[in-house]
Design an enzyme around this catalytic site. Structure first.
Site, PDB file in Angstrom:
ATOM      1  N   GLU A  27      -5.477   3.028   6.017  1.00 57.54           N
ATOM      2  CA  GLU A  27      -4.827   2.553   4.748  1.00 57.54           C
ATOM      3  C   GLU A  27      -6.038   3.621   3.938  1.00 57.54           C
ATOM      4  OE1 GLU A  27      -6.140  -0.617   1.016  1.00 57.54           O
ATOM      5  OE2 GLU A  27      -5.798  -1.276   3.106  1.00 57.54           O
ATOM      6  N   SER A  29     -11.680  -0.985   2.853  1.00 55.59           N
ATOM      7  CA  SER A  29     -11.232  -1.269   3.646  1.00 55.59           C
ATOM      8  C   SER A  29     -10.605  -0.268   4.418  1.00 55.59           C
ATOM      9  CB  SER A  29      -9.271  -2.368   3.954  1.00 55.59           C
ATOM     10  OG  SER A  29     -10.437  -3.649   2.819  1.00 55.59           O
ATOM     11  N   ARG A  52       0.763  -1.101   0.220  1.00 60.11           N
ATOM     12  CA  ARG A  52      -0.426   0.136  -0.323  1.00 60.11           C
ATOM     13  C   ARG A  52       0.957   1.244  -0.284  1.00 60.11           C
ATOM     14  NH1 ARG A  52      -1.583  -4.039  -1.502  1.00 60.11           N
ATOM     15  NH2 ARG A  52      -4.153  -4.099  -0.228  1.00 60.11           N
TER      16      ARG A  52
END
Length: 337
Positions: free
Chosen positions: A333, A237, A162
């Protein structure tokens, strides 16, 4: 190309948060984007893609530039592979479905991820055993200050979990305008080993899965676990899965032997953040109009009129509880604005 004052961003973020932009403009071409940047050099700028990976906690006191570049095409191919270029404003899921329709393989495991193509390299998005870096070739980006176009190669993007150069070294310096992917035309690598894909295919009586079968399975799994942002505001998420050093993990695992985990390397272990959050008792909990989804603990939701600050407070409560309980720090995130 009109610049609008005090523009509502409620329909431009998947959490459905009511916030406004001091100034707003949609750029439909690279030329238009360059013009906006050149004519508004002194303005503070905020670059907006699909609005799927951010939590707005306040109004945006800046010129919000919505990247609305459209188009996709094959730019090169041989017997085995095809190189496809997509403009940054294309919806990611629709682009994935288009590649599958052409029988181009490589993106099917990332079906139904929200957002636009242009933001996928920034986050190095991934799902069900696949990441952008696996098929990414390069991307073009406009330098915000000089308006020059630069091509970033795979190596230059410095992909991690990520992570990419766009979140670090060159953050806020470039706007991605297009992305090139290398996909298979034949001898596709059908990746069904991750998560629930195998059981979902069995449920659908599929024994020799095609690209479309894998995509359909991923879509079915995601729809069973994740709420549709058009129905219930969310950003997918919210947290990253924490990656721990082996030595640290072993100490924690000794205390919590039931803890789920995935071995990343000889020195690192990934722990599912959703499992941690569920074990801490947050799954399905609601705090006013902010809450945690009943089917997937990784997903924070807006039940209607939650503010970004209220959702942020819930996320911080989760982070603190996880750290106090397990001694593990979990990171957001989603970009907190």
């Amino acid at each position: 190309m009109e610049i609008i004052e005090h523009f509502s961003l409620k329909n431009y973020n998947t959490f459905g948060i009511e916030a406004s932009a001091r100034l707003f403009v949609a750029a439909d071409s690279v030329a238009a984007l360059k013009t906006v940047l050149q004519h508004n050099a002194s303005e503070k700028k905020f670059i907006l893609g699909g609005g799927s990976n951010m939590l707005l906690t306040k109004d945006i006191d800046a010129l919000v530039i919505h990247i609305n570049l459209k188009g996709k095409k094959v730019i090169r191919e041989d017997e085995d592979f095809v190189w496809v270029e997509s403009q940054a404003g294309e919806n990611w899921h629709e682009f994935v479905l288009w590649t599958i329709e052409q029988n181009f393989g490589g993106l099917e495991n990332m079906s139904l991820i929200p957002g636009n193509v242009g933001t996928t390299p920034v986050q190095n998005i991934g799902a069900y055993g696949a990441e952008i870096k696996d098929s990414f070739v390069s991307c073009n980006a406009v330098n915000i200050e000089t308006q020059e176009i630069r091509t970033f190669t795979h190596e230059e993007c410095q992909f991690g979990y990520r992570e990419s150069i766009f979140k670090n070294t060159v953050k806020d310096q470039f706007i991605i305008t297009s992305v090139v992917f290398k996909l298979t035309k034949r001898n596709h690598h059908i990746n069904i080993s991750y998560g629930d894909i195998t059981s979902e295919l069995a449920k659908q009586n599929v024994t020799v899965p095609t690209l479309k079968d894998v995509s359909n399975a991923v879509i079915a799994i995601r729809q069973s676990k994740l709420p549709d942002p058009k129905v219930l505001g969310n950003s997918g998420s919210f947290f990253k899965n924490p990656i721990l050093k082996q030595a640290d993990f072993q100490k924690i695992h000794a205390k919590f032997p039931e803890m789920k985990y995935f071995v990343v390397s000889d020195t690192e272990v990934k722990v599912p953040a959703g499992w941690l959050i569920e074990q801490a008792g947050f799954k399905g909990k609601r705090f006013g109009d902010a809450g945690i989804h009943k089917n997937q603990a990784l997903v924070l939701v807006n039940y209607g009129n939650a503010t970004g600050s209220e959702i942020l407070a819930v996320s911080k409560n989760i982070q603190q509880t996880i750290f106090d309980t397990f001694g593990i720090a979990i990171e957001a995130e989603v970009n907190i604005i």
